[in-house]
Every structure is written in C-alpha cells, then in structure tokens.
Design a protein around this motif. Structure first.
Motif, PDB file in Angstrom:
ATOM      1  N   LYS A 503       0.522  -1.019  -0.148  1.00 21.76           N
ATOM      2  CA  LYS A 503      -0.003   0.102  -0.061  1.00 21.76           C
ATOM      3  C   LYS A 503       0.794   0.946  -0.417  1.00 21.76           C
ATOM      4  O   LYS A 503       1.475   1.311   1.131  1.00 21.76           O
ATOM      5  N   ILE A 504       1.030   2.007  -1.270  1.00 20.57           N
ATOM      6  CA  ILE A 504       1.531   3.380  -1.046  1.00 20.57           C
ATOM      7  C   ILE A 504       1.161   4.343  -0.477  1.00 20.57           C
ATOM      8  O   ILE A 504       0.049   4.790  -0.720  1.00 20.57           O
ATOM      9  N   ASP A 505       1.676   4.789   0.245  1.00 18.21           N
ATOM     10  CA  ASP A 505       1.469   5.558   1.206  1.00 18.21           C
ATOM     11  C   ASP A 505       1.146   7.266   0.600  1.00 18.21           C
ATOM     12  O   ASP A 505       1.515   7.266  -0.578  1.00 18.21           O
ATOM     13  N   ARG A 506       0.378   7.605   1.168  1.00 20.41           N
ATOM     14  CA  ARG A 506      -0.992   8.962   0.741  1.00 20.41           C
ATOM     15  C   ARG A 506       0.070   9.595   0.378  1.00 20.41           C
ATOM     16  O   ARG A 506      -0.141  10.673  -0.583  1.00 20.41           O
ATOM     17  N   SER A 507       1.235  10.169   1.080  1.00 17.36           N
ATOM     18  CA  SER A 507       1.839  11.272   0.907  1.00 17.36           C
ATOM     19  C   SER A 507       3.134  11.366  -0.326  1.00 17.36           C
ATOM     20  O   SER A 507       3.222  12.032  -1.186  1.00 17.36           O
ATOM     21  N   PHE A 508       2.687  10.141  -1.279  1.00 17.05           N
ATOM     22  CA  PHE A 508       3.324  10.319  -2.723  1.00 17.05           C
ATOM     23  C   PHE A 508       2.260  10.899  -3.675  1.00 17.05           C
ATOM     24  O   PHE A 508       2.910  10.673  -4.645  1.00 17.05           O
ATOM     25  N   LEU A 509       1.081  10.812  -2.618  1.00 14.41           N
ATOM     26  CA  LEU A 509      -0.428  10.730  -4.083  1.00 14.41           C
ATOM     27  C   LEU A 509      -0.441  12.385  -3.818  1.00 14.41           C
ATOM     28  O   LEU A 509      -1.153  12.472  -4.943  1.00 14.41           O
ATOM     29  N   PRO A 538      -2.840   2.179  -4.044  1.00  8.46           N
ATOM     30  CA  PRO A 538      -2.380   3.406  -3.804  1.00  8.46           C
ATOM     31  C   PRO A 538      -3.634   4.128  -2.634  1.00  8.46           C
ATOM     32  O   PRO A 538      -5.014   3.538  -3.590  1.00  8.46           O
ATOM     33  N   GLU A 539      -3.007   4.491  -2.022  1.00  6.97           N
ATOM     34  CA  GLU A 539      -4.318   5.045  -1.015  1.00  6.97           C
ATOM     35  C   GLU A 539      -4.341   6.680  -0.487  1.00  6.97           C
ATOM     36  O   GLU A 539      -3.122   7.767  -1.338  1.00  6.97           O
ATOM     37  N   GLY A 540      -5.065   7.505  -0.873  1.00  5.05           N
ATOM     38  CA  GLY A 540      -4.863   8.628  -0.100  1.00  5.05           C
ATOM     39  C   GLY A 540      -5.793   9.585  -1.978  1.00  5.05           C
ATOM     40  O   GLY A 540      -5.176  10.588  -2.162  1.00  5.05           O
ATOM     41  N   ILE A 541      -6.159   8.969  -2.671  1.00  9.40           N
ATOM     42  CA  ILE A 541      -6.737   9.051  -3.592  1.00  9.40           C
ATOM     43  C   ILE A 541      -8.067  10.637  -3.781  1.00  9.40           C
ATOM     44  O   ILE A 541      -8.960   9.691  -3.412  1.00  9.40           O
ATOM     45  N   GLU A 542      -7.151  12.124  -3.597  1.00  7.59           N
ATOM     46  CA  GLU A 542      -8.672  12.634  -3.505  1.00  7.59           C
ATOM     47  C   GLU A 542      -9.079  13.752  -4.382  1.00  7.59           C
ATOM     48  O   GLU A 542      -9.942  13.974  -4.449  1.00  7.59           O
ATOM     49  N   THR A 543      -8.263  13.823  -5.376  1.00  7.91           N
ATOM     50  CA  THR A 543      -8.990  14.231  -6.612  1.00  7.91           C
ATOM     51  C   THR A 543      -8.872  13.786  -8.125  1.00  7.91           C
ATOM     52  O   THR A 543      -7.846  12.848  -7.728  1.00  7.91           O
ATOM     53  N   GLN A 544      -9.330  13.983  -9.088  1.00  4.80           N
ATOM     54  CA  GLN A 544      -9.771  13.719 -10.447  1.00  4.80           C
ATOM     55  C   GLN A 544      -8.088  13.604 -10.595  1.00  4.80           C
ATOM     56  O   GLN A 544      -7.450  12.673 -11.640  1.00  4.80           O
ATOM     57  N   ASN A 545      -7.556  14.957 -10.542  1.00  2.00           N
ATOM     58  CA  ASN A 545      -6.618  15.073 -11.164  1.00  2.00           C
ATOM     59  C   ASN A 545      -4.898  14.175 -11.316  1.00  2.00           C
ATOM     60  O   ASN A 545      -4.230  13.222 -11.291  1.00  2.00           O
ATOM     61  N   GLN A 546      -5.511  13.720  -9.723  1.00  6.72           N
ATOM     62  CA  GLN A 546      -4.070  12.504  -9.220  1.00  6.72           C
ATOM     63  C   GLN A 546      -4.712  11.169  -9.171  1.00  6.72           C
ATOM     64  O   GLN A 546      -3.520  10.606 -10.251  1.00  6.72           O
ATOM     65  N   PHE A 547      -5.905  11.274  -9.933  1.00 14.53           N
ATOM     66  CA  PHE A 547      -6.520   9.357 -10.310  1.00 14.53           C
ATOM     67  C   PHE A 547      -5.857   9.438 -12.456  1.00 14.53           C
ATOM     68  O   PHE A 547      -5.162   8.498 -12.479  1.00 14.53           O
ATOM     69  N   ALA A 585      -4.497  -3.209  -9.021  1.00 12.21           N
ATOM     70  CA  ALA A 585      -5.953  -3.762  -9.183  1.00 12.21           C
ATOM     71  C   ALA A 585      -6.796  -2.851  -8.307  1.00 12.21           C
ATOM     72  O   ALA A 585      -7.789  -3.082  -8.693  1.00 12.21           O
ATOM     73  N   LYS A 586      -6.443  -2.492  -6.951  1.00 15.58           N
ATOM     74  CA  LYS A 586      -6.928  -1.115  -6.021  1.00 15.58           C
ATOM     75  C   LYS A 586      -6.368  -0.670  -6.021  1.00 15.58           C
ATOM     76  O   LYS A 586      -5.249  -0.226  -5.498  1.00 15.58           O
ATOM     77  N   ILE A 587      -7.464   0.899  -5.903  1.00 14.75           N
ATOM     78  CA  ILE A 587      -7.271   2.191  -5.385  1.00 14.75           C
ATOM     79  C   ILE A 587      -8.317   2.528  -3.983  1.00 14.75           C
ATOM     80  O   ILE A 587      -9.691   2.232  -4.049  1.00 14.75           O
ATOM     81  N   GLN A 588      -7.681   3.864  -3.589  1.00 13.33           N
ATOM     82  CA  GLN A 588      -9.025   4.267  -2.768  1.00 13.33           C
ATOM     83  C   GLN A 588      -8.553   5.557  -2.021  1.00 13.33           C
ATOM     84  O   GLN A 588      -7.504   5.699  -2.009  1.00 13.33           O
ATOM     85  N   GLY A 589      -9.499   6.194  -1.689  1.00 18.17           N
ATOM     86  CA  GLY A 589      -9.372   7.321  -1.019  1.00 18.17           C
ATOM     87  C   GLY A 589     -10.594   8.459  -1.242  1.00 18.17           C
ATOM     88  O   GLY A 589     -11.569   7.645  -1.167  1.00 18.17           O
ATOM     89  N   TYR A 590     -10.503  10.012  -0.561  1.00 20.08           N
ATOM     90  CA  TYR A 590     -11.677  10.411  -1.057  1.00 20.08           C
ATOM     91  C   TYR A 590     -12.438  10.508  -2.178  1.00 20.08           C
ATOM     92  O   TYR A 590     -13.076  11.062  -2.108  1.00 20.08           O
ATOM     93  N   LEU A 591     -11.463  10.388  -3.186  1.00 23.51           N
ATOM     94  CA  LEU A 591     -11.891  10.616  -4.503  1.00 23.51           C
ATOM     95  C   LEU A 591     -13.459   9.954  -4.729  1.00 23.51           C
ATOM     96  O   LEU A 591     -14.393  10.502  -5.304  1.00 23.51           O
TER      97      LEU A 591
END
Length: 613
Positions: A503-509, A538-547, A585-591
C-alpha cells in the motif's frame, strides 16, 4: 412480760416511724415526678423492642402527643421516614453493645414538622432484670439555627453572599485530594474587574457595591454544577473547577465567563459597560497546593491585564495541553470498549479499471461521550502503550469479519476486508488461534480477509512472529504492507515476509501531478513491486487530477515492462486493462468515498461500482 415481745408503745412508735418514712418516699417520688415533668428535658424509656414504656410531660409536649398515644408504640413514630431503618438498626446495636451515647437526630412531631434534638441514651436493667434504654432529649433547633447563621457568616461574603476565601480554601483542599486520588485536573480562575477603581471614584462606593453584587449574581447563575464561585475581597472573584478532564472544558468555561461581560450592567438606572481579566492556574502543572495555585492564577490574571484587558490567560503559556488530554483520554479508553463507544468505519477499495467495489478497509473510530468522534491517531498510540490494543485489535478483527459475512449473507458480492494489525497482537502466543477462531465463528472465507502490517512491525518482530503471518497466508488470508515508502523500505523486509500487496502511502500521491520527485519514487515502487510479483494499492486518491495522472503513470509503466499476458485472458479483456490490473488492482481515497459507517457502506454496495472517468 417477756423481753421477746414488744410493748404496745414500741409498736406504735415503729409504725409511726414507718409511716413517716413512707410519706418521705412519697414526697421524694412526687418531687422526682414533678422534676421529670417540669424539667425542660424530654425523658423516655423504651424496652428492647423499641416500645415506649414511659414518657414525661416535656417529652409529650416536645412531640405533640398525649402519653397514651406514645406508650406501647414504637419510637420510630417520631423518626422521618427516610431515617427509620437506620435508627431502628442503631437501637438494636445500642441494646447489644450496652454503650451510652449522645447524638444529634432529625425528628418529627405529630404535625410532621421536623426539628433537631440532642439525645443522650443510657442502658439499664430494671427490677425485673429486663434491659431498657432511657433517653434524655433536648430540643436544639434554635441553637442549630444560630450555629448555621454563624457558620454561614464565617464562610460567606457579607456583600455578595458568595463563598469567601475560607470556604474556597477548604473546598480546594478537598478537591486537591480527589485529584491526586482519581488522577484528574482542577482549575482555578482568578477574575478581576477592569478599572473598577474608576467606578468607585466616579460613581461612588454604593454603585461599586451594586456592581459587585450584580457580577456575583451573574456568575452564580451562569456557572452551575459543582463549580465554586467565591469573592476574595474588593473586585476579586475566584472560581474553582474541581473536576476537569479536558483542557477544552477549561478554556470554554473561561470564554463563557468573559462573554458574560458583553452585556452591560444596570446600576442606578444606567447601563454600565465593564470588562474583566482572568488568570487560570491548573493542577498539577501550575501547582499542587492552594497557595501556589492561587498565586499563579493571580499572576496569569495580571498578564491578561497587561496583554489586552477583557480576556483570559493560562499561567503556563507553554503548557503541554496534549499531555493533559492524553492522561484523561487514556483513563476514558479503559471504558470505551465495555461501554460500546468504539465503532468501525469502512472505506471502499475500487477496481482501477471498472470502478467496482472489490474491497474495504476497516478503520476504527471512538465515539467519545464528550469529545465526539475521534480518529485512531488520537487514541491508538495510547492503546499500544497501555496494552489495550490487544482487546481492541481483537474487537476490530471480529467486528470486521462479522460485518463482511453479513453483507455476503445479504446477497452482495464477496469483497476483501482489510484490517490493520499491531505488533503487540502478532507477538501474542495465541495470535493464530485468535484469527482462525474469529474466521470460524464469523463463517468468513479466509480469502475475504486481508491483514495490514507496517514495516515497523516487521522490524520489531522476530522470525517466529513473521512465521505466524506466513502460516495465516497459507490459510488463504491476504497480507499487505501498509504505508510503504515512509518507513525503512527495506528489500529484506519484503524478502522475509511474503506479502500480496504494497500500500503506497498517501504522501507520495498528494501532489503526484505536480511533484516530479514523488512521481519518480512512485514509478520506482511500481517497478520494484512488479519485479517481486507484488500488486500495489495506492491510497489517498482525493482529486480527479491525481487519479488521471496515476493512470498515465500506470499506462507508461505497463508499456515499459511489456508484460506478457495469457492469451485466454486477452479474449475477454482488453490488453491495457489486464496490464493495469497486474500492476495495480485497486485503489482507495476520498475521490470515491471517505470512511463511512457500516449502514452507509451498504448503500455503496447496492450501487456496486463508481463511475470511472
């Protein structure tokens, strides 16, 4: 005549003497009876059962009964209902111990009026060898009223009616003992009216007195509960908060008091605006005895005056508020589990290509009765320090597995539920048994459970502990490494423990679309994971730009790696989707969704998927 027989004259003399003695005894008895009846002391005699056998006139007058209304009845008829059981018990103990006593009692007369008496009770045995209790009763109601008046005057300010310094100090000492015993704080607020001298000089002392009375009345009405508001003299008011668990409650009370002066005071028909300055001393930081605490609160008050009048100031400007909060929070945490204050929130994990919900991470929250909903960073470190993480961690795992199985029983497609582990849990000898028992009890398939660990857990664990995780993996449970990239990021860690996901820390994303360094690090982790046959989350995907930027990196990396895919899969899916899912395979975040309670997560399951742009 024989000397053995008395003469008639001798008999007459003896009879006359006896008659005089009898008359004397009668007179003595009458005098005693008169004394008993006219003496301003109530006298009663009760037997072992507590039944009246004798009462004098004053006793009857005292209680408003005729003698025949008392004789043969139980003495409890003069006792208030709430005290009957206790007094009956004390009577039995008295007759058993045979020890004379003098005590004060609340009693009631025939009209049910309550008053106070001083009773001296004496144990004796009558001529028939039967145990009795004689009681001498004095009405001390007026005396008590006078004592109460003197006591009130000794402990209260004559101008405002507030408790005075003597009252405050005595109660402060009691409160300090409770603080030491029960491990909580207290606060002293030293309040002074700004420019009060000007009011006395300009408007006169009568106006000043009226203002002091108005301030006292406003403070008294606004500060209810166990707070003590006192006047030390002049325009100085001191407030005691005897039982404090959170710094917030102190500052909120201070703000409330300061705002009381926003409304003008009506003095002699005119509105008078005045402000106040307040200093606050907190036990144990600012002192452990009354003198030190009051002195420091007074010092803080002068700081407040010097800074900007009409505000408050803590004595310790550098006070570590978090330390106090941690202390009280830790105490509360012991009750959180047993009082059902803990709750799980669930954040969906989404297939990066299809938008389907394929998993969820279970995240604990604490519904604190005073502080509201607390996130794990506020209390999990405390739980790890005091060992509560063991029962809390077990509860989280058990609750998450039961909930996942419940969703499946409702007909929703199976998903993987991810649960965070603590190193202390893994180090328990029964760790494997605990996990397998929970799976059996919840009837959850091991493939639907994912256990998340951090690199620090691996560093703190020995080979035996790591073997426990490998054994669980053999059962079908997934193992993932959380927050990869912020810890040691050691390749040996990945080699020692065969994990499924990184799980990649949200600080990198967070700013991956703007920060080239984060972009390069993320790409390197992708390549590393692929070479080890691992999948990233990846965790902490918050914006469409990040995604969008994430998908570009994945696409670029996929083409670089030139991954080979099974021909059979190519017939059912496009090549890009297969390559992407092999990497991520999967991601998670407030997006997609923040962590939500179980009922709200179920609403997401009903929709099954998110729209992927």
């Amino acid at each position: 005549m024989s000397k053995q027989h008395k003469t008639k004259n001798e008999l007459i003399q003896e009879i006359t003497k006896m008659q005089r003695e009898i008359q004397g005894l009668k007179k003595t008895h009458e005098n005693l009876q008169t004394l008993f009846n006219v003496a301003p002391i109530g006298l009663s005699i009760v037997n072992e059962e507590g039944l009246y056998e004798y009462v004098n006139e004053f006793y009857c007058k005292l209680y408003g009964y005729a003698p025949e209304e008392l004789i043969g009845n139980h003495f409890s008829m003069i006792i208030p209902p709430e005290n009957k059981a206790l007094l009956i018990k004390q009577h039995k103990e008295f007759m058993k111990n045979r020890t004379n006593t003098t005590k004060e009692f609340k009693v009631i007369n025939k009209k049910q009026e309550q008053f106070t008496v001083l009773v001296t009770s004496v144990y004796f045995v009558d001529s028939d060898s039967l145990p009795k209790k004689a009681s001498y009763v004095i009405d001390i109601t007026e005396q008590k009223k006078i004592e109460d008046i003197f006591r009130y005057q000794a402990y209260h300010d004559s101008l405002t009616g507030l408790p005075n310094r003597k009252f405050f100090i005595e109660n402060l000492n009691v409160a300090l003992e409770k603080c030491s015993k029960h491990n909580h704080m207290l606060a002293i607020m030293f309040l002074d009216l700004d420019r009060f001298k000007n009011i006395n000089d300009v408007l006169g002392h009568s106006a000043g007195d009226l203002l002091l009375q108005s301030v006292a009345d406003r403070l008294r009405k606004s500060l209810e509960g166990n707070y003590i508001v006192s006047r030390f003299g002049g325009d100085e008011f001191v407030i005691l908060l005897p039982e404090v668990y959170y710094i917030d409650s102190i500052t909120k009370t201070a703000e409330k008091i300061i705002k009381l002066f926003d409304t003008p005071f009506l003095i002699h028909g005119k509105e008078l605006f005045i402000t106040s300055s307040m200093g606050i001393g907190i036990y144990p930081c600012d002192g452990r005895d009354p003198e030190t605490l009051i002195k420091n609160a007074d010092t803080a008050m002068y700081r407040a005056k010097a800074d900007a009048r009409g505000n408050y100031q803590l004595y310790s400007s550098s006070i570590d508020l978090s330390a106090f909060s941690s202390l009280t929070l830790e105490n509360d945490l012991y009750h959180a589990l047993e009082e059902n204050q803990l709750v799980l929130y669930y954040q969906p994990q989404v297939n990066i290509c299809t938008g389907e919900i394929v998993g969820a991470e279970a995240l604990i929250r604490w519904q604190h009765p005073e502080l509201g909903l607390l996130t794990p960073d506020k209390f999990i470190p405390l739980a790890e320090n005091n060992g509560l993480i063991i029962p809390i961690g077990k509860w989280v795992l058990e609750t998450a597995c039961i909930q996942n199985r419940k969703w499946q029983d409702l007909g929703y497609p199976p998903i993987q539920i991810a649960v965070n582990l603590s190193v202390l849990q893994i180090q328990q000898n029964d760790f494997i048994d605990t996990v397998t028992h929970i799976l059996r009890a919840s009837k959850l398939n091991p493939n639907d459970l994912e256990l998340e660990i951090t690199e620090s857990i691996i560093m703190k664990s020995n080979i035996e502990d790591l073997m426990k995780l490998n054994k669980l993996k053999q059962l079908g449970i997934k193992i993932s490494m959380d927050d990869f990239g912020v810890g040691y990021s050691s390749l040996s860690n990945l080699k020692n423990l065969d994990v499924h996901h990184l799980k990649i820390d949200r600080s990198f994303l967070y700013d991956i679309d703007l920060n080239s360094n984060n972009c390069a690090i993320f790409t390197a982790i992708l390549l590393l994971a692929n070479s080890l046959g691992l999948n990233i989350i990846p965790e902490g995907i918050e914006t469409q730009n990040q995604f969008d930027f994430l998908k570009k990196i994945l696409s670029f990396t996929s083409s670089t790696l030139q991954l080979k895919v099974n021909t059979e899969n190519l017939h059912t899916q496009n090549n890009t989707q297969i390559i992407t899912e092999n990497l991520c395979a999967k991601i998670q975040g407030y997006l997609f969704s923040p962590p939500v309670p179980a009922d709200q997560f179920e609403e997401l399951l009903k929709k099954r998927k998110f729209e992927i742009q």
